[in-house]
Scaffold this motif. Structure first.
Motif, PDB file in Angstrom:
ATOM      1  N   SER A  93       0.830  -1.207   0.000  1.00 44.00           N
ATOM      2  CA  SER A  93       0.000   0.000   0.000  1.00 44.00           C
ATOM      3  C   SER A  93       0.861   1.253   0.000  1.00 44.00           C
ATOM      4  CB  SER A  93      -0.930   0.004   1.211  1.00 44.00           C
ATOM      5  OG  SER A  93      -1.807  -1.092   1.165  1.00 44.00           O
ATOM      6  N   SER A  94       1.948   1.240   0.782  1.00 46.99           N
ATOM      7  CA  SER A  94       2.795   2.436   0.881  1.00 46.99           C
ATOM      8  C   SER A  94       3.617   2.661  -0.380  1.00 46.99           C
ATOM      9  CB  SER A  94       3.722   2.302   2.087  1.00 46.99           C
ATOM     10  OG  SER A  94       4.592   1.201   1.927  1.00 46.99           O
ATOM     11  N   SER A  95       3.853   1.582  -1.159  1.00 53.45           N
ATOM     12  CA  SER A  95       4.682   1.720  -2.353  1.00 53.45           C
ATOM     13  C   SER A  95       3.877   1.969  -3.616  1.00 53.45           C
ATOM     14  CB  SER A  95       5.528   0.451  -2.536  1.00 53.45           C
ATOM     15  OG  SER A  95       4.692  -0.674  -2.745  1.00 53.45           O
ATOM     16  N   GLU A  96       2.535   2.037  -3.517  1.00 50.68           N
ATOM     17  CA  GLU A  96       1.716   2.278  -4.696  1.00 50.68           C
ATOM     18  C   GLU A  96       1.882   3.703  -5.198  1.00 50.68           C
ATOM     19  OE1 GLU A  96      -2.271   1.261  -3.728  1.00 50.68           O
ATOM     20  OE2 GLU A  96      -2.007  -0.854  -4.269  1.00 50.68           O
ATOM     21  N   GLU A  97       1.481   3.899  -6.452  1.00 58.22           N
ATOM     22  CA  GLU A  97       1.614   5.223  -7.063  1.00 58.22           C
ATOM     23  C   GLU A  97       0.860   6.267  -6.254  1.00 58.22           C
ATOM     24  OE1 GLU A  97       1.061   2.165 -10.384  1.00 58.22           O
ATOM     25  OE2 GLU A  97       0.347   2.559  -8.373  1.00 58.22           O
ATOM     26  N   SER A  98       1.412   7.451  -6.233  1.00 61.85           N
ATOM     27  CA  SER A  98       0.796   8.529  -5.457  1.00 61.85           C
ATOM     28  C   SER A  98      -0.338   9.196  -6.221  1.00 61.85           C
ATOM     29  CB  SER A  98       1.855   9.580  -5.105  1.00 61.85           C
ATOM     30  OG  SER A  98       2.448  10.087  -6.290  1.00 61.85           O
ATOM     31  N   GLN A 107      -2.245  -2.958 -17.146  1.00 61.42           N
ATOM     32  CA  GLN A 107      -0.928  -3.551 -16.949  1.00 61.42           C
ATOM     33  C   GLN A 107      -0.377  -3.224 -15.564  1.00 61.42           C
ATOM     34  OE1 GLN A 107      -2.026  -2.165 -19.654  1.00 61.42           O
ATOM     35  NE2 GLN A 107      -1.170  -3.076 -21.524  1.00 61.42           N
ATOM     36  N   GLN A 108      -0.667  -2.020 -15.076  1.00 62.33           N
ATOM     37  CA  GLN A 108      -0.219  -1.647 -13.734  1.00 62.33           C
ATOM     38  C   GLN A 108      -0.919  -2.492 -12.678  1.00 62.33           C
ATOM     39  OE1 GLN A 108       2.151   0.407 -12.635  1.00 62.33           O
ATOM     40  NE2 GLN A 108       2.792   0.857 -14.735  1.00 62.33           N
ATOM     41  N   ARG A 119       0.881  -5.126 -10.195  1.00 62.03           N
ATOM     42  CA  ARG A 119       0.697  -5.047  -8.750  1.00 62.03           C
ATOM     43  C   ARG A 119       0.306  -6.430  -8.188  1.00 62.03           C
ATOM     44  NH1 ARG A 119      -2.830  -1.541  -9.074  1.00 62.03           N
ATOM     45  NH2 ARG A 119      -1.421   0.243  -9.094  1.00 62.03           N
ATOM     46  N   LEU A 120      -0.591  -7.125  -8.910  1.00 61.57           N
ATOM     47  CA  LEU A 120      -1.002  -8.456  -8.462  1.00 61.57           C
ATOM     48  C   LEU A 120       0.168  -9.441  -8.542  1.00 61.57           C
ATOM     49  CD1 LEU A 120      -3.188 -10.430  -7.530  1.00 61.57           C
ATOM     50  CD2 LEU A 120      -3.793 -10.790  -9.934  1.00 61.57           C
ATOM     51  N   ILE A 154       1.756 -11.681  -5.585  1.00 64.08           N
ATOM     52  CA  ILE A 154       1.895 -13.131  -5.661  1.00 64.08           C
ATOM     53  C   ILE A 154       3.337 -13.551  -5.400  1.00 64.08           C
ATOM     54  CG2 ILE A 154       1.733 -15.130  -7.185  1.00 64.08           C
ATOM     55  CD1 ILE A 154      -0.956 -14.089  -6.289  1.00 64.08           C
ATOM     56  N   ASP A 155       4.292 -12.808  -5.985  1.00 63.67           N
ATOM     57  CA  ASP A 155       5.704 -13.136  -5.778  1.00 63.67           C
ATOM     58  C   ASP A 155       6.082 -13.066  -4.303  1.00 63.67           C
ATOM     59  OD1 ASP A 155       5.998 -13.554  -8.455  1.00 63.67           O
ATOM     60  OD2 ASP A 155       6.851 -11.586  -8.889  1.00 63.67           O
TER      61      ASP A 155
END
Length: 471
Positions: A76-81, A251-252, A256-257, A261-262
């Motif tokens: 959540s913190s690393s998602e686009e602003s 694609q984004q 993210r998914l 998963i990784d």
């Protein structure tokens, strides 16, 4: 007549029997009356000392939840602003999911209380029959004793009757008195049990009323939350649709998914490594079995090796020529309980929800890219069921996928359920094939109601239609 017996006095037999029956019947009614007097009390779960095995499992579950919660916060913190219209629905959809899950849990508690109350009523009826039979036996004994009278031993001797007959009479009267005392004890015990059942029934009724009141409260909150989401979606629907059609937006979401998963795969692999380390501690005890297996393998050395049909587990490339969009097919079946490894169920699985299969794995999708799973159109509120046995490893809202649930089936196989209205299972909970884990919706800004479904192996998407059957 019963001379010297204060229990019966000098009333006629009919009056005495009627009086006794009335007293016992009144006591029965008092003990089995309506259960409404006791006010609701706070339910406390039974406390029991946890065994070391249970404590270890709880510790493992707590560690898993802690790791996945940390992963969720990190993602959540690393998602686009940049602002995303769908994110405005996030809190509302989370609340809807939470309220639905609580209602589901309350409904299960209500069903359990109703079953318990029904069982108590049945037990009370059975005790009532037993009490009636005991009353009838007691009345017969009283009548026989009345006919025989209650002469004392001295009177029998002075009457000069036959000593043998006198002995038989005394023995007979003694047996009647003993049986009567035993019957009275059984009747008192039956009345005590009915009293305890009545008290338990009152408590269960109070619990049931409390649960129903809580259900009504949650239902009101849920209706309010749904109305707020409906109004909010109406305000931003045009922006949501525009952003969904933006090149690269899908694609984004997929990236993210895949990242999620990784990271989940690494967490699960670490837990699997710990389990393998524990298993190696007992490997020495199986050395003889391993030697025998090696000898057997030596015998089969010259046999042709069987080739395993392995599916290439890779994401479809966006540069590949997209296959033509297929005609929608209807899925009319639901998953059922199954045993054995997940890999052995290939070709016999059922899709998680009934409905029209529109988006297909590998076909082009609006907004760019190709489908990495399936989209199954279904009515809101329908049941989403786990395709096989497993354990929930993710249960949270995620941008682009709404209320998302992921189940680990072992051997690096994961099933993914997105765009749900509510998530009924939480991280760490085991699930069985055919068990309801979510409800159908359109969370995450999806314009259509339905389920987005994926299968992954070792982190890579695989075609669900090669694993599931529509026939």
């Amino acid at each position: 007549m019963f001379p010297g017996n204060p229990l019966f006095g000098k009333r006629p037999l009919a009056h005495r029997c009627i009086g006794l029956t009335a007293v016992l019947s009144a006591a029965t009614l008092a003990m089995s009356g309506p259960a409404y007097a006791k006010p609701p009390t706070e339910r406390k779960p039974p406390s029991a000392a946890a065994t070391p095995e249970i404590a270890e499992k709880q510790a493992d579950l707590g560690e898993l939840r802690s790791r996945i919660e940390g992963l969720r916060k990190e993602l959540s913190s690393s998602e686009e602003s940049r602002a995303d219209a769908g994110d405005r629905l996030r809190e509302s959809e989370r609340q809807i999911s939470r309220l639905q899950r609580e209602l589901h849990e309350l409904n299960e508690q209500r069903s359990q209380s109703q079953r318990k109350l029904k069982s108590l009523e049945q037990q009370s009826q059975e005790l009532g029959v037993t009490l009636s039979q005991q009353q009838a036996q007691l009345e017969k004994l009283l009548y026989k004793q009345y006919l025989r009278g209650t002469p004392d031993s001295l009177q029998l001797i002075l009457n000069g009757d036959d000593p043998n007959q006198m002995a038989r009479d005394l023995h007979y009267l003694s047996a009647i008195a003993l049986t009567r005392a035993e019957l009275m004890g059984e009747i008192n015990a039956t009345l005590d049990r009915k009293k305890a059942l009545a008290a338990d029934a009152r408590e269960r009724s109070a619990e049931l009323a409390e649960i129903e009141a809580e259900q009504q409260k949650r239902h009101t909150e849920l209706q309010k939350q749904r109305e707020e989401r409906k109004n909010l979606y109406a305000q931003i629907s045009s922006k949501v649709n525009a952003q969904r059609k933006e090149i690269g937006n899908l694609q984004q979401n997929e990236k993210r998914l895949t990242n999620l998963i990784d990271r989940l795969s690494k967490i699960l692999a670490a837990q699997a490594a710990q389990a393998a380390k524990a298993a190696r501690a007992a490997e020495a005890a199986r050395a003889a079995e391993a030697a025998r297996a090696a000898a057997q393998q030596q015998k089969e050395k010259h046999r042709p090796a069987a080739t395993e049909d392995k599916e290439v587990a890779r994401a479809p490339s966006t540069t590949e020529t997209a296959r033509p969009r297929p005609v929608e097919t209807e899925n009319r079946y639901e998953p059922v309980a199954s045993d054995g490894s997940f890999a052995r169920q290939r070709g016999s699985l059922r899709l998680p929800v009934r409905g029209a299969v529109s988006g297909r794995f590998g076909t082009s999708r609006e907004g760019g890219g190709t489908w990495r799973g399936l989209f199954i159109k279904a009515a809101p509120g329908g049941e989403v069921k786990a395709i096989a046995n497993g354990r929930v490893v993710f249960s949270e809202w995620m941008r682009g996928f709404g209320n998302l649930l992921i189940v680990d089936h072992g051997d690096a196989y994961l099933s993914i359920y997105g765009n749900n209205d509510s998530l009924l299972k939480q991280v760490g909970q085991p699930v069985k094939g055919g068990e309801t884990v979510a409800t159908v919706g359109n969370s995450g800004g999806n314009p259509e109601s339905g389920l987005y479904f994926e299968l992954r192996h070792q982190g890579q998407p695989i075609d669900p239609m090669k694993w599931a059957s529509l026939k």
